[in-house]
Design a protein around this motif. Sequence first.
Motif, mmCIF file in Angstrom:
data_model
loop_
_atom_site.group_PDB
_atom_site.id
_atom_site.type_symbol
_atom_site.label_atom_id
_atom_site.label_comp_id
_atom_site.label_asym_id
_atom_site.label_seq_id
_atom_site.Cartn_x
_atom_site.Cartn_y
_atom_site.Cartn_z
ATOM 1 N N LEU A 225 -5.008 -5.357 10.716
ATOM 2 C CA LEU A 225 -5.288 -3.149 10.652
ATOM 3 C C LEU A 225 -4.163 -2.359 9.587
ATOM 4 O O LEU A 225 -3.736 -1.501 9.254
ATOM 5 N N ALA A 226 -2.653 -3.011 9.638
ATOM 6 C CA ALA A 226 -2.164 -2.557 8.024
ATOM 7 C C ALA A 226 -3.733 -2.682 6.536
ATOM 8 O O ALA A 226 -2.904 -1.397 6.421
ATOM 9 N N TYR A 227 -4.064 -3.438 6.921
ATOM 10 C CA TYR A 227 -4.689 -3.373 5.567
ATOM 11 C C TYR A 227 -5.692 -2.271 5.681
ATOM 12 O O TYR A 227 -6.569 -1.565 5.031
ATOM 13 N N PHE A 228 -6.425 -2.539 6.775
ATOM 14 C CA PHE A 228 -7.647 -1.321 7.106
ATOM 15 C C PHE A 228 -6.648 0.415 7.263
ATOM 16 O O PHE A 228 -6.965 1.151 6.433
ATOM 17 N N ALA A 229 -5.974 0.131 7.639
ATOM 18 C CA ALA A 229 -5.138 1.338 7.387
ATOM 19 C C ALA A 229 -4.860 2.056 5.722
ATOM 20 O O ALA A 229 -4.477 2.751 5.456
ATOM 21 N N ASN A 230 -3.758 1.214 5.052
ATOM 22 C CA ASN A 230 -4.663 1.422 4.115
ATOM 23 C C ASN A 230 -5.250 1.504 2.977
ATOM 24 O O ASN A 230 -5.373 3.102 2.547
ATOM 25 N N TRP A 231 -6.464 0.945 3.330
ATOM 26 C CA TRP A 231 -7.801 1.072 2.807
ATOM 27 C C TRP A 231 -8.783 2.333 3.715
ATOM 28 O O TRP A 231 -8.758 3.311 2.332
ATOM 29 N N GLY A 232 -8.170 2.647 4.539
ATOM 30 C CA GLY A 232 -9.142 4.158 5.284
ATOM 31 C C GLY A 232 -8.157 5.434 4.718
ATOM 32 O O GLY A 232 -9.505 5.779 4.783
ATOM 33 N N THR A 233 -6.542 5.431 4.430
ATOM 34 C CA THR A 233 -6.328 6.634 4.406
ATOM 35 C C THR A 233 -6.499 6.632 3.129
ATOM 36 O O THR A 233 -6.705 7.686 2.256
ATOM 37 N N SER A 234 -6.905 5.329 2.277
ATOM 38 C CA SER A 234 -6.874 5.713 0.684
ATOM 39 C C SER A 234 -7.819 6.462 0.554
ATOM 40 O O SER A 234 -8.478 6.998 -0.848
ATOM 41 N N ILE A 235 -9.141 6.471 1.251
ATOM 42 C CA ILE A 235 -10.590 6.916 1.614
ATOM 43 C C ILE A 235 -11.075 8.091 1.440
ATOM 44 O O ILE A 235 -11.343 9.426 1.089
ATOM 45 N N HIS A 236 -9.710 8.618 2.883
ATOM 46 C CA HIS A 236 -10.476 9.861 3.289
ATOM 47 C C HIS A 236 -9.003 11.075 3.642
ATOM 48 O O HIS A 236 -8.801 11.954 3.847
ATOM 49 N N MET A 237 -7.846 10.470 2.625
ATOM 50 C CA MET A 237 -6.904 11.101 2.570
ATOM 51 C C MET A 237 -5.891 11.704 1.236
ATOM 52 O O MET A 237 -6.154 10.173 0.476
ATOM 53 N N HIS B 87 1.449 6.685 -5.329
ATOM 54 C CA HIS B 87 1.904 7.758 -5.665
ATOM 55 C C HIS B 87 2.894 9.309 -5.121
ATOM 56 O O HIS B 87 4.316 9.483 -5.600
ATOM 57 N N ALA B 88 2.433 9.522 -3.989
ATOM 58 C CA ALA B 88 3.414 10.880 -3.656
ATOM 59 C C ALA B 88 3.994 9.935 -2.884
ATOM 60 O O ALA B 88 6.172 10.557 -3.014
ATOM 61 N N PHE B 89 4.804 8.537 -2.843
ATOM 62 C CA PHE B 89 5.517 8.170 -2.069
ATOM 63 C C PHE B 89 6.785 7.688 -3.097
ATOM 64 O O PHE B 89 7.528 8.157 -3.027
ATOM 65 N N LYS B 90 6.352 7.455 -4.846
ATOM 66 C CA LYS B 90 6.642 6.886 -5.416
ATOM 67 C C LYS B 90 7.700 7.771 -6.249
ATOM 68 O O LYS B 90 8.811 8.453 -6.163
ATOM 69 N N GLN B 91 6.956 9.456 -6.199
ATOM 70 C CA GLN B 91 7.388 10.982 -6.372
ATOM 71 C C GLN B 91 8.504 11.398 -5.462
ATOM 72 O O GLN B 91 9.936 12.218 -6.037
ATOM 73 N N SER B 92 8.241 10.898 -3.929
ATOM 74 C CA SER B 92 9.144 11.098 -3.202
ATOM 75 C C SER B 92 10.633 11.046 -3.481
ATOM 76 O O SER B 92 11.228 11.997 -3.124
ATOM 77 N N GLY C 144 0.810 -1.292 -0.450
ATOM 78 C CA GLY C 144 0.043 0.008 0.006
ATOM 79 C C GLY C 144 0.851 1.493 -0.369
ATOM 80 O O GLY C 144 0.111 2.317 -1.078
ATOM 81 N N VAL C 145 1.859 1.168 0.682
ATOM 82 C CA VAL C 145 2.944 2.833 0.752
ATOM 83 C C VAL C 145 3.187 2.451 -0.668
ATOM 84 O O VAL C 145 3.858 3.815 -0.957
ATOM 85 N N PHE C 146 4.404 1.265 -1.295
ATOM 86 C CA PHE C 146 4.032 1.380 -2.544
ATOM 87 C C PHE C 146 3.617 1.805 -3.730
ATOM 88 O O PHE C 146 3.821 2.688 -4.285
ATOM 89 N N VAL D 265 13.044 -2.376 -7.788
ATOM 90 C CA VAL D 265 12.699 -1.815 -6.857
ATOM 91 C C VAL D 265 11.234 -2.175 -6.327
ATOM 92 O O VAL D 265 11.723 -2.276 -4.777
ATOM 93 N N LYS D 266 10.310 -1.707 -6.366
ATOM 94 C CA LYS D 266 8.821 -2.337 -5.059
ATOM 95 C C LYS D 266 9.583 -4.273 -4.653
ATOM 96 O O LYS D 266 10.184 -4.052 -3.690
ATOM 97 N N GLY D 267 10.254 -4.741 -5.516
ATOM 98 C CA GLY D 267 11.048 -5.637 -4.190
ATOM 99 C C GLY D 267 11.758 -5.885 -4.275
ATOM 100 O O GLY D 267 11.814 -6.309 -2.536
#
Length: 546
Positions: free
Chosen positions: A177-189, A54-59, A49-51, A73-75
């Motif tokens: 919890l990690a899956y929930f965090a990725n999903w939640g931030t994708s919706i609300h941030m 787009h903001a992470f890849k751009q940074s 989810g982090v990878f 690179v992802k691997g």
Amino acid sequence: MAGGAAINVFKFNTGGLPKETLNWKLWFAVFAFGLMGAARGVDEGLITGVFNSHAFKQSVGIDDLGKTELASVKGTISSMVQLGSVAGALFAFVVCDRIGRVWATRQLCVLWILGIAIFLGNNGSMAAVYAGRFIAGLGIGQTCVVGPIYLSEISPAPIRGLCTCMFTGAVYLGIMLAYFANWGTSIHMADSYNRWAVPTSLHLMFAGIIFLLTFFQLESPRFYIKQGKREKALEVLCKLRGLPATHPYVLEEITEMDFAFQEEMEATRGMGWKGLFKEILGIKRNAYRLFLTNLAQNMACWSGGSAITVYAPDLFKLVGITGQQQSLFSTVVFGVVKFVAAIICALFLVDMAGRKRSLIIGIVLQSIAMFYIAVFLNLVPIAENSHFEPTAGQSRASTAAIAFIYISGVGWALGWNSGQYLLSSELFPLRIRGICSSITMAMHFICQYAVNRALPEMLLENGLGPHGTFYFFGVVSVLGGVWVWLFVPEAAGRSLETIDKMFDLPWYKIGLYGRKFAEEYDREQERIYTDEKKEAGVVVSHNETA
């Protein structure tokens, strides 16, 4: 013996355990050290989810890479924690045996927090990304040694599987919890720094909680026995069992620890480090145990279960899930399914049905799932084909493939993911338990590094391709199931000291006949103990009459 029958959770029959042993101090210790499993789970659930942000890849300057270069690179980023964990697992036995299980936990939490802090503060530097994840891996790798060893050492034999599986349950708690965090931030941030940094902060939360909990925990009594502090070991054992030092259960358990350790020391007196490795590799029964646990790690990792966890969002897209949010939501359901399966395994399978039966049930489910997905991807050209329009029948087959990803998760939770930790924490004698568990967990992370590093490129058309990858996982799963049935011993309900007796058999008989042989030994020891008590009673009666 201090072992006893496995607990029946349905009736909560304590399997011969005194009721005082199931006290809050034991369960609090199981909770505190079991929670370390979340270290691995959080990382596996978060990193894809982090990878994909787009903001992470751009940074870090990788947003304009081609498909093949991005997969490489992802691997590398995904597997850097596993690479650090190899060193962490090998280092764990040194700190575990020198400073104890509790202090080992404190220092690994510090490394874990430091690594994640460097990763979060990378400031666009790919070197900081790699370094931070590697240092975090030094801490995370130790959790898989320290946690299971401590849990197996403090747990009464009839519930040792349940207690050790709390570690694997925490793995899935972390994943969920990690899956929930990725999903939640994708919706609300918005897709900014916070989009990937907020989920990553789960690492810091778990590490901080575990660090604080260690200040309320007791050291393992078996660690004190190894340090020659028998009185301290007895004191701690009494607290963990909620029984006085004069209670027969406590006396039997401490005597077993004493006897097993003294027997090991007599066999290796004066040998030092060279003797320790000679004891591991030069004594056939110990070398075979190390071979068993390391081959189990290879079979487990290359069966694909852990790789599916790490790359779940991408794999759901392969079988027909469209859109980033839908893919992340599917991983949330996947996380819940695996967590529930792990709880079922801990409560109803590993101690009641046995480690071996639970392992085989899980492997069978995983094998069926892998072959279905492979056949589906082979026959339906849906993978990486955004223009494909499936027929009604193909859509139903796609839905079934999604379901089989969930089933593979259930199989992994019931089977290899629980079994690999139980094997490494149960099979070794006390003197070599720390170092052998470290070597085994190092192999675990080497295999995880290899499969996580390889999977993005395996899925490419110039690799095995999507269907070829799942065929590969299916074949490894079947081979693993056959190997478990033939060669892995059943240790449910046995004390750590009496497990050793199974390895008196020739290596090719241990898997099929080891438990029966050990039970016959127990009955013989019980008969001898009963006869000695009768003889002592006769002597006392004769003296009183005289």
